[in-house]
Design a protein around this motif. Structure first.
Motif, PDB file in Angstrom:
ATOM      1  N   ALA A  37      -9.770   5.700   2.768  1.00 32.83           N
ATOM      2  CA  ALA A  37      -8.914   6.203   1.887  1.00 32.83           C
ATOM      3  C   ALA A  37      -7.900   5.773   1.123  1.00 32.83           C
ATOM      4  N   ILE A  38      -7.459   4.321   0.153  1.00 31.03           N
ATOM      5  CA  ILE A  38      -6.823   4.148  -0.324  1.00 31.03           C
ATOM      6  C   ILE A  38      -5.762   4.459  -1.547  1.00 31.03           C
ATOM      7  N   GLY A  39      -4.613   4.685  -1.416  1.00 25.76           N
ATOM      8  CA  GLY A  39      -4.411   5.579  -3.092  1.00 25.76           C
ATOM      9  C   GLY A  39      -3.865   4.089  -4.040  1.00 25.76           C
ATOM     10  N   VAL A  40      -4.225   4.599  -4.687  1.00 29.54           N
ATOM     11  CA  VAL A  40      -3.974   3.395  -5.861  1.00 29.54           C
ATOM     12  C   VAL A  40      -2.543   3.380  -6.810  1.00 29.54           C
ATOM     13  N   ASP A  41      -0.976   2.594  -6.742  1.00 25.94           N
ATOM     14  CA  ASP A  41      -0.510   2.774  -7.206  1.00 25.94           C
ATOM     15  C   ASP A  41       0.012   1.901  -8.459  1.00 25.94           C
ATOM     16  N   GLY A  42      -0.502   2.381  -9.457  1.00 27.07           N
ATOM     17  CA  GLY A  42       0.014   1.275 -10.534  1.00 27.07           C
ATOM     18  C   GLY A  42      -1.949   1.011 -11.643  1.00 27.07           C
ATOM     19  N   PRO A  43      -2.328   0.546 -11.280  1.00 28.86           N
ATOM     20  CA  PRO A  43      -3.652   0.262 -12.566  1.00 28.86           C
ATOM     21  C   PRO A  43      -4.164   1.447 -12.166  1.00 28.86           C
ATOM     22  N   GLU A  44      -4.835   1.745 -12.838  1.00 25.39           N
ATOM     23  CA  GLU A  44      -6.463   2.499 -13.198  1.00 25.39           C
ATOM     24  C   GLU A  44      -7.217   1.713 -12.141  1.00 25.39           C
ATOM     25  N   PRO A  45      -8.200   1.646 -11.389  1.00 23.92           N
ATOM     26  CA  PRO A  45      -9.085   1.043 -10.690  1.00 23.92           C
ATOM     27  C   PRO A  45     -10.719   1.214 -11.292  1.00 23.92           C
ATOM     28  N   HIS A  46     -11.245  -0.210 -11.416  1.00 22.99           N
ATOM     29  CA  HIS A  46     -12.248   0.276 -12.496  1.00 22.99           C
ATOM     30  C   HIS A  46     -13.254  -0.915 -11.750  1.00 22.99           C
ATOM     31  N   GLY A  47     -13.177  -2.042 -11.940  1.00 22.54           N
ATOM     32  CA  GLY A  47     -13.915  -3.411 -11.500  1.00 22.54           C
ATOM     33  C   GLY A  47     -13.888  -3.354 -10.358  1.00 22.54           C
ATOM     34  N   MET A  48     -15.097  -3.537  -9.007  1.00 19.08           N
ATOM     35  CA  MET A  48     -14.056  -3.637  -7.906  1.00 19.08           C
ATOM     36  C   MET A  48     -14.901  -4.566  -6.992  1.00 19.08           C
ATOM     37  N   THR A  49     -14.212  -5.696  -6.147  1.00 21.62           N
ATOM     38  CA  THR A  49     -14.777  -6.486  -5.320  1.00 21.62           C
ATOM     39  C   THR A  49     -14.012  -6.392  -3.528  1.00 21.62           C
ATOM     40  N   ILE A  50     -15.192  -7.097  -2.752  1.00 22.52           N
ATOM     41  CA  ILE A  50     -13.622  -7.465  -1.840  1.00 22.52           C
ATOM     42  C   ILE A  50     -14.111  -8.719  -1.460  1.00 22.52           C
ATOM     43  N   HIS A  51     -13.434 -10.040  -1.309  1.00 20.25           N
ATOM     44  CA  HIS A  51     -13.409 -10.720  -0.804  1.00 20.25           C
ATOM     45  C   HIS A  51     -12.334 -11.352   0.512  1.00 20.25           C
ATOM     46  N   ASN A  52     -12.399 -11.879   1.531  1.00 18.26           N
ATOM     47  CA  ASN A  52     -12.603 -11.990   2.774  1.00 18.26           C
ATOM     48  C   ASN A  52     -11.582 -10.514   3.212  1.00 18.26           C
TER      49      ASN A  52
END
Length: 176
Positions: A140-155
């Motif tokens: 798990a990774i905590g996100v400090d700041g904006p609320e995570p919505h859409g997501m992708t992973i690249h490299n």
């Protein structure tokens, strides 16, 4: 009835020189259109139709499919009110599997290079790595700041977006 109109149009225009695409919330109309040679667009409403009453088991809470991702020729998508990620065969619309999800407001999905699924939980501001076989939390990774919505992973870099602030941001995993 709109479904009858779609059927007549598909039957009239498929098989010729014209391309026919259909977006529908009725899985039977979609199957009929595909059988007649039309291209089918899988809209959120179509996914909800393929799920049938799955979303209703959590009560009549609003909400349908959210994050969606291709993996091994299947569509994976989450339905937050069910607290599950579903796998769907895009050819038939059949649900081929499901895993439970942590958190309470699942949004974006992405697969890493190892075939593990990552899911953004907006309320908890956490991106969870899940085992695609059983849904166990692997990381798990905590996100400090904006609320995570859409997501992708690249490299190896996570790209996320926040619907409220309209920000697009990245998360980079630090070497352990």
């Amino acid at each position: 009835k709109a479904d009858d109109v779609i059927r007549r149009l598909v039957e009239k225009y498929t098989g010729g020189d014209e391309d026919v695409s259909v977006v529908t919330s009725d899985i039977e109309v979609a199957r009929h259109a595909r059988a007649n040679g039309a291209e089918i667009s899988l809209a959120d409403l179509f996914l909800a139709s393929a799920l049938g009453d799955i979303g209703r088991e959590a009560g009549d809470q609003p909400g349908g499919a959210h994050g969606i991702e291709w993996q091994d020729d299947e569509l994976w998508f989450n339905v937050p009110v069910t607290k599950k990620i579903f796998r769907m065969n895009p050819e038939t619309g059949d649900i081929t599997g499901e895993i439970p999800i942590p958190g309470d407001r699942a949004h974006g999905l992405a697969f890493d290079d190892d075939g593990k699924i990552w899911m953004a939980d907006t309320n908890r501001q956490v991106v969870f790595q899940l085992d695609p076989e059983d849904g166990r939390i692997l990381d798990a990774i905590g996100v400090d700041g904006p609320e995570p919505h859409g997501m992708t992973i690249h490299n190896g870099v996570f790209y996320l977006c926040d619907a409220m602030s309209r920000e697009v941001f990245t998360l980079e995993r630090l070497p352990g």
